[in-house]
Design a protein around this motif. Structure first.
Motif, PDB file in Angstrom:
ATOM      1  N   LEU A   1       6.464   4.707  -7.173  1.00 16.76           N
ATOM      2  CA  LEU A   1       5.400   4.232  -8.069  1.00 16.76           C
ATOM      3  C   LEU A   1       4.222   5.189  -7.937  1.00 16.76           C
ATOM      4  O   LEU A   1       3.738   5.428  -6.828  1.00 16.76           O
ATOM      5  CB  LEU A   1       4.996   2.813  -7.664  1.00 16.76           C
ATOM      6  N   GLU A   2       3.802   5.732  -9.064  1.00 21.53           N
ATOM      7  CA  GLU A   2       2.720   6.728  -8.998  1.00 21.53           C
ATOM      8  C   GLU A   2       1.461   6.244  -9.708  1.00 21.53           C
ATOM      9  O   GLU A   2       1.543   5.611 -10.754  1.00 21.53           O
ATOM     10  CB  GLU A   2       3.203   8.049  -9.619  1.00 21.53           C
ATOM     11  N   TYR A   3       0.326   6.586  -9.106  1.00 19.12           N
ATOM     12  CA  TYR A   3      -0.959   6.248  -9.702  1.00 19.12           C
ATOM     13  C   TYR A   3      -1.781   7.516  -9.936  1.00 19.12           C
ATOM     14  O   TYR A   3      -1.598   8.522  -9.245  1.00 19.12           O
ATOM     15  CB  TYR A   3      -1.739   5.294  -8.792  1.00 19.12           C
ATOM     16  N   THR A   4      -2.696   7.445 -10.897  1.00 21.53           N
ATOM     17  CA  THR A   4      -3.548   8.604 -11.217  1.00 21.53           C
ATOM     18  C   THR A   4      -4.746   8.650 -10.263  1.00 21.53           C
ATOM     19  O   THR A   4      -5.015   7.681  -9.537  1.00 21.53           O
ATOM     20  CB  THR A   4      -4.105   8.484 -12.647  1.00 21.53           C
ATOM     21  N   LYS A   5      -5.485   9.745 -10.339  1.00 24.17           N
ATOM     22  CA  LYS A   5      -6.669   9.894  -9.499  1.00 24.17           C
ATOM     23  C   LYS A   5      -7.710   8.821  -9.847  1.00 24.17           C
ATOM     24  O   LYS A   5      -8.340   8.256  -8.953  1.00 24.17           O
ATOM     25  CB  LYS A   5      -7.265  11.302  -9.682  1.00 24.17           C
ATOM     26  N   GLU A   6      -7.845   8.544 -11.153  1.00 28.10           N
ATOM     27  CA  GLU A   6      -8.820   7.510 -11.584  1.00 28.10           C
ATOM     28  C   GLU A   6      -8.457   6.157 -10.974  1.00 28.10           C
ATOM     29  O   GLU A   6      -9.331   5.409 -10.550  1.00 28.10           O
ATOM     30  CB  GLU A   6      -8.833   7.365 -13.126  1.00 28.10           C
ATOM     31  N   GLU A   7      -7.167   5.883 -10.957  1.00 28.40           N
ATOM     32  CA  GLU A   7      -6.737   4.595 -10.404  1.00 28.40           C
ATOM     33  C   GLU A   7      -7.022   4.530  -8.896  1.00 28.40           C
ATOM     34  O   GLU A   7      -7.465   3.505  -8.384  1.00 28.40           O
ATOM     35  CB  GLU A   7      -5.256   4.366 -10.711  1.00 28.40           C
ATOM     36  N   TYR A   8      -6.784   5.630  -8.204  1.00 19.65           N
ATOM     37  CA  TYR A   8      -7.116   5.660  -6.768  1.00 19.65           C
ATOM     38  C   TYR A   8      -8.624   5.535  -6.548  1.00 19.65           C
ATOM     39  O   TYR A   8      -9.063   4.842  -5.617  1.00 19.65           O
ATOM     40  CB  TYR A   8      -6.575   6.928  -6.100  1.00 19.65           C
ATOM     41  N   ASP A   9      -9.420   6.170  -7.408  1.00 21.82           N
ATOM     42  CA  ASP A   9     -10.884   6.071  -7.266  1.00 21.82           C
ATOM     43  C   ASP A   9     -11.335   4.616  -7.391  1.00 21.82           C
ATOM     44  O   ASP A   9     -12.173   4.127  -6.635  1.00 21.82           O
ATOM     45  CB  ASP A   9     -11.584   6.911  -8.345  1.00 21.82           C
ATOM     46  N   TYR A  10     -10.773   3.938  -8.385  1.00 22.20           N
ATOM     47  CA  TYR A  10     -11.080   2.525  -8.631  1.00 22.20           C
ATOM     48  C   TYR A  10     -10.705   1.697  -7.397  1.00 22.20           C
ATOM     49  O   TYR A  10     -11.492   0.900  -6.889  1.00 22.20           O
ATOM     50  CB  TYR A  10     -10.277   2.070  -9.860  1.00 22.20           C
ATOM     51  N   ALA A  11      -9.483   1.937  -6.912  1.00 21.15           N
ATOM     52  CA  ALA A  11      -8.977   1.165  -5.768  1.00 21.15           C
ATOM     53  C   ALA A  11      -9.753   1.475  -4.487  1.00 21.15           C
ATOM     54  O   ALA A  11     -10.000   0.580  -3.673  1.00 21.15           O
ATOM     55  CB  ALA A  11      -7.495   1.451  -5.573  1.00 21.15           C
ATOM     56  N   ASP A  12     -10.166   2.737  -4.319  1.00 12.69           N
ATOM     57  CA  ASP A  12     -10.936   3.123  -3.123  1.00 12.69           C
ATOM     58  C   ASP A  12     -12.214   2.294  -3.019  1.00 12.69           C
ATOM     59  O   ASP A  12     -12.616   1.855  -1.937  1.00 12.69           O
ATOM     60  CB  ASP A  12     -11.304   4.610  -3.169  1.00 12.69           C
ATOM     61  N   LYS A  13     -12.857   2.087  -4.181  1.00 14.79           N
ATOM     62  CA  LYS A  13     -14.113   1.323  -4.195  1.00 14.79           C
ATOM     63  C   LYS A  13     -13.862  -0.120  -3.750  1.00 14.79           C
ATOM     64  O   LYS A  13     -14.642  -0.705  -3.008  1.00 14.79           O
ATOM     65  CB  LYS A  13     -14.723   1.349  -5.599  1.00 14.79           C
ATOM     66  N   LEU A  14     -12.767  -0.690  -4.221  1.00 18.99           N
ATOM     67  CA  LEU A  14     -12.438  -2.068  -3.839  1.00 18.99           C
ATOM     68  C   LEU A  14     -12.071  -2.155  -2.360  1.00 18.99           C
ATOM     69  O   LEU A  14     -12.469  -3.083  -1.655  1.00 18.99           O
ATOM     70  CB  LEU A  14     -11.278  -2.581  -4.698  1.00 18.99           C
ATOM     71  N   PHE A  15     -11.299  -1.192  -1.897  1.00 21.28           N
ATOM     72  CA  PHE A  15     -10.900  -1.139  -0.489  1.00 21.28           C
ATOM     73  C   PHE A  15     -12.149  -1.169   0.394  1.00 21.28           C
ATOM     74  O   PHE A  15     -12.261  -1.949   1.338  1.00 21.28           O
ATOM     75  CB  PHE A  15     -10.093   0.146  -0.252  1.00 21.28           C
ATOM     76  N   GLU A  16     -13.108  -0.320   0.033  1.00 23.51           N
ATOM     77  CA  GLU A  16     -14.341  -0.215   0.815  1.00 23.51           C
ATOM     78  C   GLU A  16     -15.154  -1.508   0.749  1.00 23.51           C
ATOM     79  O   GLU A  16     -15.699  -1.962   1.765  1.00 23.51           O
ATOM     80  CB  GLU A  16     -15.169   0.944   0.275  1.00 23.51           C
ATOM     81  N   ALA A  17     -15.209  -2.095  -0.458  1.00 25.31           N
ATOM     82  CA  ALA A  17     -15.993  -3.326  -0.628  1.00 25.31           C
ATOM     83  C   ALA A  17     -15.447  -4.449   0.260  1.00 25.31           C
ATOM     84  O   ALA A  17     -16.207  -5.251   0.791  1.00 25.31           O
ATOM     85  CB  ALA A  17     -15.976  -3.757  -2.089  1.00 25.31           C
ATOM     86  N   PHE A  18     -14.153  -4.512   0.429  1.00 33.81           N
ATOM     87  CA  PHE A  18     -13.556  -5.615   1.195  1.00 33.81           C
ATOM     88  C   PHE A  18     -13.342  -5.280   2.668  1.00 33.81           C
ATOM     89  O   PHE A  18     -13.326  -6.162   3.511  1.00 33.81           O
ATOM     90  CB  PHE A  18     -12.221  -6.037   0.564  1.00 33.81           C
ATOM     91  N   ASP A  19     -13.111  -3.998   2.949  1.00 39.39           N
ATOM     92  CA  ASP A  19     -12.728  -3.636   4.308  1.00 39.39           C
ATOM     93  C   ASP A  19     -13.897  -3.076   5.105  1.00 39.39           C
ATOM     94  O   ASP A  19     -13.893  -3.119   6.333  1.00 39.39           O
ATOM     95  CB  ASP A  19     -11.599  -2.606   4.239  1.00 39.39           C
ATOM     96  N   GLY A  20     -14.869  -2.499   4.422  1.00 40.07           N
ATOM     97  CA  GLY A  20     -16.009  -1.903   5.118  1.00 40.07           C
ATOM     98  C   GLY A  20     -15.731  -0.495   5.612  1.00 40.07           C
ATOM     99  O   GLY A  20     -16.626   0.176   6.115  1.00 40.07           O
ATOM    100  N   THR A  21     -14.487  -0.040   5.479  1.00 47.92           N
ATOM    101  CA  THR A  21     -14.163   1.353   5.843  1.00 47.92           C
ATOM    102  C   THR A  21     -13.562   2.048   4.633  1.00 47.92           C
ATOM    103  O   THR A  21     -13.177   1.402   3.661  1.00 47.92           O
ATOM    104  CB  THR A  21     -13.126   1.418   6.977  1.00 47.92           C
TER     105      THR A  21
END
Ligand code: ZN
Length: 457
Positions: free
Chosen positions: A319-339
């Motif tokens: 399953l492949e994701y684009t850079k934009e999708e990773y950017d979006y997900a990175d923000k959520l990861f940080e918001a919930f995880d703090g890292t």
């Protein structure tokens, strides 16, 4: 490699499938009120050439909430189920930061589940036509998974009876994994207390507070928890708690969920909760009405079905994701995880998890449990959500509404379709599944309590 007909169907229908997932996301509906979602789902399947029947699962006079769509003839009959209910108080825009709005939200990603599983049966139909596969493929659109127990109504009315086996997928924040969890048995009860109203300042001695009874019951249950095994969960909310402080409440009510490891212990747990409720009524000189809505079983996975499912998963391309999708997900990861996510732990799950090869207890329940005790069932979990984001949160809603979720729905749908075709091509497997289910339930206490229909006479 998965079947070419499945691949082709997804290639040609990606946009349509995504638009359906998005439509459900934009029209989030409460359990047993999924009128628009049900209609859109039924229309999708009708346009694909399925024979479609819709009905109201609870038997209400309200519009239809459930779907049975079939294609093909005779055995094996393979079912794939979808859900489409949303959660209250979770309205959120599709941005990777908190941007709440009024109303419901798809915090459990059931819009993705419906799109993934609906597309799966369409792809199975295409493969059946291309390869002349025998049997029948069935889609079951099931309302109100979130506490409303839609599948119990459908099971009792015989809608699962025609199936030889059942498949499903649920999005989650992890890689794609086989269902190996023995999920919890769950019970639901509404506890009502009836007291006597009186002026709270002028004539308190004449009043008998139904609210006091609720509070004492909840305190009692806190103490009860200490004397339960650690696999027990009890939680509640208030349905009615009086109107004004200067009126002793004559009516108050509680909504209780209680869960444990199996049906026997859940029935016993309910009897203990009842004693606490009646005790609270005695202390407050009120009357208690303990309304049991349902008790449904946990889930019974099967290794024979999981094996076929895992073989299908191994045929999937990455399953492949684009850079934009990773950017979006990175923000959520940080918001919930703090890292920040890193190379080891990326913000998006994309892999297939290796099975443990054993079934194990896990918290949480789902109403498909009641079906797994009757029909051999295999489920897969994972993908479609960002890693470390809590399910049932604004972050989950934000992910379910965009291409991260949609891609995963198509990916999981293709895997389910491949597995369903593998089963259709090997009808002799059905008796293996059925034998294993029988063996696993042998000697087990299997009594469930089914909910009463609103309009039942
Ligand atoms: Zn869910």
């Amino acid at each position: 490699m998965i079947r070419p007909a499945i691949e082709k169907w997804y290639k040609e229908n990606a946009e349509k499938t995504d638009a359906f997932a998005r439509y459900l996301w934009e029209n989030p509906e409460e359990g047993h009120h999924e009128f628009k979602s049900c209609r859109a789902n039924a229309d999708f399947l009708r346009a694909e050439g399925f024979e479609v029947k819709t009905f109201n699962a609870r038997g209400d006079d309200a519009p239809d909430t459930a779907i049975i769509a079939t294609f093909g003839h005779g055995h094996p009959v393979v079912g794939i189920y979808g859900e489409y209910d949303a959660l209250p108080g979770l309205g959120q825009n599709d941005v990777p930061y908190r941007s709440e709005k009024e109303g419901f939200g798809h915090g459990c990603g059931h819009n993705l589940m419906a799109a993934g599983c609906t597309s799966a049966v369409c792809a199975v139909k295409a493969a059946m036509e291309a390869e002349n596969l025998p049997g029948t493929i069935v889609y079951l659109g099931c309302p109100a998974e979130e506490g409303g127990c839609g599948k119990m109504y459908m099971l009792e009315d015989g809608y699962f009876d025609m199936l030889d086996c059942l498949l499903g997928w649920h999005p989650r924040t992890n890689d794609l994994a086989l269902g190996e969890k023995l999920q919890m048995t769950m019970g639901h009860a509404v506890i009502e207390f009836h007291g006597v109203s009186a002026h709270a300042a002028v004539a308190p001695e004449k009043g008998r507070s139904a609210l006091d009874a609720c509070e004492l019951m909840n305190v009692g249950v806190q103490y009860l928890r200490e004397h339960c095994t650690s696999d027990v969960r009890i939680h509640y909310s208030y349905l009615a708690a009086g109107e004004k402080p200067n009126v002793v409440p004559r009516y108050a009510a509680l909504d209780y969920y209680f869960r444990s490891k199996d049906l026997k212990s859940c029935h016993e747990l309910m009897e203990r909760i009842k004693k606490v409720a009646y005790g609270a009524a005695m202390m407050t000189e009120t009357e208690c009405v303990f309304n049991v809505n349902y008790i449904h079983s946990g889930c019974q996975p099967l290794s024979s079905m999981n094996e076929i499912m895992y073989n299908a998963l191994l045929k999937m391309p990455p399953l492949e994701y684009t850079k934009e999708e990773y950017d979006y997900a990175d923000k959520l990861f940080e918001a919930f995880d703090g890292t920040k996510p890193d190379k080891e732990l990326t913000s998006l799950p994309t892999k297939i998890e290796k099975p443990r090869g054993e079934f194990y207890f896990a918290a949480g329940s789902t109403d498909v449990g009641c079906v797994t005790y009757k029909i051999p069932t295999a489920r897969i979990f994972g993908l479609g959500m960002c890693r470390n984001v809590a399910m049932h949160s604004w972050g989950a809603v934000a992910t379910a509404g965009n291409s991260i979720g949609f891609k995963a729905a198509r990916y999981a749908g293709a895997a389910l379709a491949e597995c369903a075709c593998d089963i259709l091509a090997q009808p002799e497997k059905i008796s293996v599944f059925k034998d294993e289910l029988k063996r696993r339930l042998e000697g087990k206490f299997t009594t469930q309590i089914f909910p009463k229909k609103k309009n039942a006479k």
